[in-house]
Structures are given as C-alpha cells and as structure tokens.
Design a protein around this motif. Structure first.
Motif, PDB file in Angstrom:
ATOM      1  N   LYS A  69      67.669  60.446  64.056  1.00  0.00           N
ATOM      2  CA  LYS A  69      66.561  61.014  64.818  1.00  0.00           C
ATOM      3  C   LYS A  69      66.678  62.537  64.786  1.00  0.00           C
ATOM      4  N   ILE A  70      65.631  63.196  64.292  1.00  0.00           N
ATOM      5  CA  ILE A  70      65.657  64.648  64.154  1.00  0.00           C
ATOM      6  C   ILE A  70      64.467  65.249  64.889  1.00  0.00           C
ATOM      7  N   ALA A  71      64.711  66.290  65.665  1.00  0.00           N
ATOM      8  CA  ALA A  71      63.673  66.885  66.501  1.00  0.00           C
ATOM      9  C   ALA A  71      63.609  68.393  66.310  1.00  0.00           C
ATOM     10  N   ASP A  72      62.424  68.951  66.502  1.00  0.00           N
ATOM     11  CA  ASP A  72      62.280  70.403  66.510  1.00  0.00           C
ATOM     12  C   ASP A  72      61.092  70.814  67.374  1.00  0.00           C
ATOM     13  N   SER A  73      60.825  72.112  67.403  1.00  0.00           N
ATOM     14  CA  SER A  73      59.758  72.659  68.244  1.00  0.00           C
ATOM     15  C   SER A  73      58.594  73.198  67.425  1.00  0.00           C
TER      16      SER A  73
ATOM     17  N   LYS B 147      69.491  54.658  51.850  1.00  0.00           N
ATOM     18  CA  LYS B 147      70.434  54.296  52.909  1.00  0.00           C
ATOM     19  C   LYS B 147      70.142  55.069  54.194  1.00  0.00           C
ATOM     20  N   VAL B 148      69.715  56.339  54.053  1.00  0.00           N
ATOM     21  CA  VAL B 148      69.441  57.190  55.207  1.00  0.00           C
ATOM     22  C   VAL B 148      67.937  57.271  55.450  1.00  0.00           C
ATOM     23  N   LYS B 149      67.552  57.007  56.672  1.00  0.00           N
ATOM     24  CA  LYS B 149      66.155  57.092  57.080  1.00  0.00           C
ATOM     25  C   LYS B 149      66.063  58.051  58.263  1.00  0.00           C
ATOM     26  N   PHE B 150      65.047  58.912  58.243  1.00  0.00           N
ATOM     27  CA  PHE B 150      64.865  59.875  59.326  1.00  0.00           C
ATOM     28  C   PHE B 150      63.686  59.492  60.212  1.00  0.00           C
ATOM     29  N   GLU B 151      63.872  59.632  61.512  1.00  0.00           N
ATOM     30  CA  GLU B 151      62.775  59.555  62.469  1.00  0.00           C
ATOM     31  C   GLU B 151      62.543  60.979  62.955  1.00  0.00           C
ATOM     32  N   TYR B 152      61.403  61.540  62.609  1.00  0.00           N
ATOM     33  CA  TYR B 152      61.146  62.954  62.854  1.00  0.00           C
ATOM     34  C   TYR B 152      60.223  63.152  64.060  1.00  0.00           C
ATOM     35  N   TYR B 153      60.667  63.997  65.005  1.00  0.00           N
ATOM     36  CA  TYR B 153      59.911  64.276  66.222  1.00  0.00           C
ATOM     37  C   TYR B 153      59.632  65.784  66.302  1.00  0.00           C
TER      38      TYR B 153
ATOM     39  N   ALA C 178      57.186  69.394  67.214  1.00  0.00           N
ATOM     40  CA  ALA C 178      56.334  69.961  68.267  1.00  0.00           C
ATOM     41  C   ALA C 178      56.813  69.656  69.689  1.00  0.00           C
ATOM     42  N   GLU C 179      58.124  69.741  69.903  1.00  0.00           N
ATOM     43  CA  GLU C 179      58.715  69.529  71.231  1.00  0.00           C
ATOM     44  C   GLU C 179      58.445  68.143  71.805  1.00  0.00           C
ATOM     45  N   GLN C 180      58.298  67.139  70.942  1.00  0.00           N
ATOM     46  CA  GLN C 180      58.046  65.772  71.421  1.00  0.00           C
ATOM     47  C   GLN C 180      59.214  65.216  72.229  1.00  0.00           C
ATOM     48  N   LEU C 181      60.430  65.626  71.880  1.00  0.00           N
ATOM     49  CA  LEU C 181      61.606  65.126  72.617  1.00  0.00           C
ATOM     50  C   LEU C 181      62.084  66.093  73.694  1.00  0.00           C
ATOM     51  N   GLY C 182      61.561  67.319  73.679  1.00  0.00           N
ATOM     52  CA  GLY C 182      61.996  68.288  74.677  1.00  0.00           C
ATOM     53  C   GLY C 182      61.644  69.701  74.258  1.00  0.00           C
ATOM     54  N   LYS C 183      61.797  70.632  75.186  1.00  0.00           N
ATOM     55  CA  LYS C 183      61.480  72.027  74.940  1.00  0.00           C
ATOM     56  C   LYS C 183      62.457  72.654  73.946  1.00  0.00           C
ATOM     57  N   ALA C 184      62.015  73.757  73.337  1.00  0.00           N
ATOM     58  CA  ALA C 184      62.844  74.447  72.341  1.00  0.00           C
ATOM     59  C   ALA C 184      64.209  74.821  72.910  1.00  0.00           C
ATOM     60  N   LYS C 185      64.228  75.275  74.167  1.00  0.00           N
ATOM     61  CA  LYS C 185      65.495  75.699  74.778  1.00  0.00           C
ATOM     62  C   LYS C 185      66.434  74.531  75.079  1.00  0.00           C
ATOM     63  N   ASP C 186      65.902  73.305  75.015  1.00  0.00           N
ATOM     64  CA  ASP C 186      66.706  72.129  75.346  1.00  0.00           C
ATOM     65  C   ASP C 186      67.242  71.386  74.113  1.00  0.00           C
ATOM     66  N   MET C 187      66.942  71.868  72.919  1.00  0.00           N
ATOM     67  CA  MET C 187      67.304  71.136  71.706  1.00  0.00           C
ATOM     68  C   MET C 187      68.814  70.953  71.555  1.00  0.00           C
ATOM     69  N   LEU C 188      69.591  71.951  71.966  1.00  0.00           N
ATOM     70  CA  LEU C 188      71.051  71.816  71.877  1.00  0.00           C
ATOM     71  C   LEU C 188      71.541  70.695  72.790  1.00  0.00           C
ATOM     72  N   SER C 189      71.098  70.693  74.033  1.00  0.00           N
ATOM     73  CA  SER C 189      71.553  69.663  74.975  1.00  0.00           C
ATOM     74  C   SER C 189      71.048  68.279  74.575  1.00  0.00           C
TER      75      SER C 189
ATOM     76  N   VAL D 196      70.195  62.160  72.634  1.00  0.00           N
ATOM     77  CA  VAL D 196      68.762  61.859  72.653  1.00  0.00           C
ATOM     78  C   VAL D 196      68.187  62.086  71.257  1.00  0.00           C
ATOM     79  N   ALA D 197      68.662  63.136  70.611  1.00  0.00           N
ATOM     80  CA  ALA D 197      68.379  63.379  69.192  1.00  0.00           C
ATOM     81  C   ALA D 197      69.710  63.423  68.461  1.00  0.00           C
ATOM     82  N   ASP D 198      69.735  62.920  67.234  1.00  0.00           N
ATOM     83  CA  ASP D 198      70.952  63.039  66.425  1.00  0.00           C
ATOM     84  C   ASP D 198      71.046  64.429  65.826  1.00  0.00           C
ATOM     85  N   MET D 199      69.876  64.964  65.456  1.00  0.00           N
ATOM     86  CA  MET D 199      69.771  66.300  64.890  1.00  0.00           C
ATOM     87  C   MET D 199      68.641  67.040  65.587  1.00  0.00           C
ATOM     88  N   ALA D 200      68.754  68.366  65.652  1.00  0.00           N
ATOM     89  CA  ALA D 200      67.667  69.148  66.236  1.00  0.00           C
ATOM     90  C   ALA D 200      67.735  70.580  65.726  1.00  0.00           C
TER      91      ALA D 200
END
Length: 341
Positions: A30-34, A60-66, A68-79, A85-89
């Motif tokens: 699961k990969i997320a960005d803003s 073998k590797v499949k990505f679920e991409y989130y 536009a801040e779908q999983l959280g705000k830009a400042k929260d990507m590290l946490s 909540v995300a594997d990558m961000a």
C-alpha cells in the motif's frame, strides 16, 4: 460412482490449494502520497517505478496506490508509514522537522547542489551508513527508496514587484528551515504551509507570495494567482522521498528488495533530469500566460549572495545547539557533492 463422487471434492481441493499458494506468493504494498491527480512526479517517477517493479518481479509485487491525501494529510505520511496504515508513503522532511530535521541539508542554497548532483548526493547518503541515514530514517523505523528533488526555488507574488527589496515585510510561504533562513535574510517573513494548502493561503491573502518552482504551479492551479516570479535566484531546493516501513521491507524476499532498490535509483535520477528540463519550459509558459519575470541585476545578485552566503553554516550551527549533528551531516553532504553523483 464412488470414484466420481470422491474425485470432484479432490479436484476442488487442489484448485483451492493452488489458489491459496498464488495468494500467498502475491506481495501487496500500500503506497500513499499527497499529490493531486496527474502530478508530474507521479507520472514521471512513481507510476513507472511501480509498474516496472511489478513487471520485473513477474507480477509477484502488486501496489495499491492512494493519491491525493486519501489515507491522510501530507504532514501525517511519516506516521502513517510507521503505524502500517500505509506500507510506503511520500514524505517531505520539511513537513516533519521534529522527526527528520537533517534532511533539509539538501535544500540549502549551495551552488554545487543544483541539479541532479544534489539529488543523487542525497540519494547515496541516505542509502549508505551515514549519520543522515541513521538519524532521519533508521531512528524513525523507515527506509528511503525513491528520492525527489527540484530546481532552485523562486519567489512568486500575488502582486507585481520590481525588485527583491519589494519583498521586505511580505509573508512568503516556505517549507523547511533552510528556505526559511534565506527568506529571512532578504527581509521577508517565512510562513510554513504544506503544499496542498498553499492555494487557499495565497488566494485568501494569508500570504503575499510563495516559495515554489515553475513546474509545480500548474498541478496546484497556482499559475492564475501569481503576478511576478523571480528568475535564476537560488532560494534553496526541495528534497523528499517515498519511504517504506522497515518491518515491511524486512519481510520482502531479497530478490524483490534488489529490484525495488535498483529501480528506485534509476527513477530517482530520471525524474530529476526531467524536472530540470521542464523547469525552463514552464517558466516560459508562465511568462506567456502573463506572469512578469523578475531578473536581478549584477549588483542585486551580489547583494543576495552576500546576505545568504553563510546560511548553510548557520543552519548547521543551529542544529548543533539542539544536539542534532547539523555540522556532521552538512560535511557528509558537501563531501558527497564533491564526488561524481
């Protein structure tokens, strides 16, 4: 009849077992960005990297991409990454200065850091046994993969200006301690605002101007709001990276880790080269759209350089006072810049 009756469940059992084996072999990340839809970083780097990782791992590797801040705000990507909540961000160190105070070393207005030399110097440092890696990444239980940098930031104002002196007293949106220091040196007031919130701040007059790059104005629809933009001034840069949760990384097979790392270096460099080229193109687009370009005279350039010459050393000294190894990391970065990156 008994054989036929017995055979059907057996076949079904084999099919289920085969399906389970396939499912267990599939690695979902699961990969997320803003970034907003269509952002050039995603199109140039993130998506091609994901697609090639999937291809080179034979699916073998499949990505679920989130996006536009779908999983959280830009400042929260590290946490979000730390918690799983995300594997990558996509993480911007300047948005989390208490957690990643040293990465803005790559945002300092150093002439030798302009372009891909600066980007790849940072890339190599955070992928080596450096203090920068240990303090900004290992301590946060994350690992850097893709790295993104941008050309030197310029200042864009909501009203026309004719010199840098006009910026005195103006509130200018910045990110990070490095660019804030530069803005202060010219008499303006730095205001820290995450990128997704910049348009509202500029349109409402919360800030008088913004510290940005030409290309980034378009995806955030900022180009209609700016009247003047500087040219060929080094207000500092931008560094960020897609990070992966350390537990998730360690759970990946070595061959998958190798593919992801190798392709991360490839696409980090490719993205850098692309944004550097596009920077000039998009400056021309803005001028054609009516933006006034402010070019400094030789005297103004000399004055700016004199005011900002010691920003890097002061940045490091300020971190040292807080026990954050600023001078050590600045030396690491300068030493790496001196190499061919």
């Amino acid at each position: 009849m008994k054989i036929a009756h017995f055979g059907m469940p057996l076949l079904a059992l084999v099919a289920v077992a085969g399906s389970a084996a396939t499912a267990s072999a599939q690695i979902v990340i699961k990969i997320a960005d803003s970034f907003p839809a269509g952002h050039y970083v995603v199109e140039n780097m993130t998506k091609p990297w994901m697609e090639e990782v999937t291809k080179q791992t034979g699916g073998k590797v499949k990505f679920e991409y989130y996006p536009a801040e779908q999983l959280g705000k830009a400042k929260d990507m590290l946490s979000l990454t730390q918690s799983g909540v995300a594997d990558m961000a996509y993480v911007v160190p300047s948005f989390v200065p208490d957690k990643m105070p040293l990465s803005p070393v790559a945002e300092l207005p150093l002439a030798e850091a302009v372009g891909c030399n600066g980007a790849m110097a940072y890339y190599h440092l955070v992928n080596s046994d450096s203090q920068l890696r240990k303090l900004d990444f290992d301590a946060n239980r994350v690992r850097p993969l893709l790295v993104q940098n941008l050309p030197p930031y310029q200042v864009f104002t909501a009203k026309k200006i004719s010199s840098l002196k006009d910026l005195q007293g103006m509130k200018i949106r910045v990110t990070g301690s490095a660019k804030a220091a530069v803005i202060q040196r010219i008499g303006a007031v730095p205001v820290q605002i995450p990128t997704p919130e910049v348009r509202e701040a500029l349109s409402r007059g919360t800030v008088d101007g913004i510290n940005f790059v030409y290309t980034s104005l378009f995806p955030y629809d900022l180009n209609p709001l700016v009247k003047t933009g500087t040219a060929d001034v080094n207000f500092g840069g931008w560094i960020s990276s897609y990070i992966i949760n350390d537990r998730k990384w360690k759970s990946l097979p070595p061959d998958v880790q190798q593919v992801m790392s190798t392709l991360a270096e490839k696409y980090s460099r490719q993205n850098c080269e692309k944004v550097m080229t596009d920077d000039v193109r998009d400056r021309d687009r803005l001028v054609q759209g009516g933006m006034s370009l402010l070019r400094l005279t030789d005297a103004e350039k000399a004055d700016f350089e004199a005011k900002t010459r010691d920003v890097a050393d002061q940045w490091a000294a300020d971190l040292d006072k807080r026990g954050k190894a600023g001078s050590v990391v600045l030396k690491e970065y300068r030493d790496q810049l001196a190499k061919k990156n």
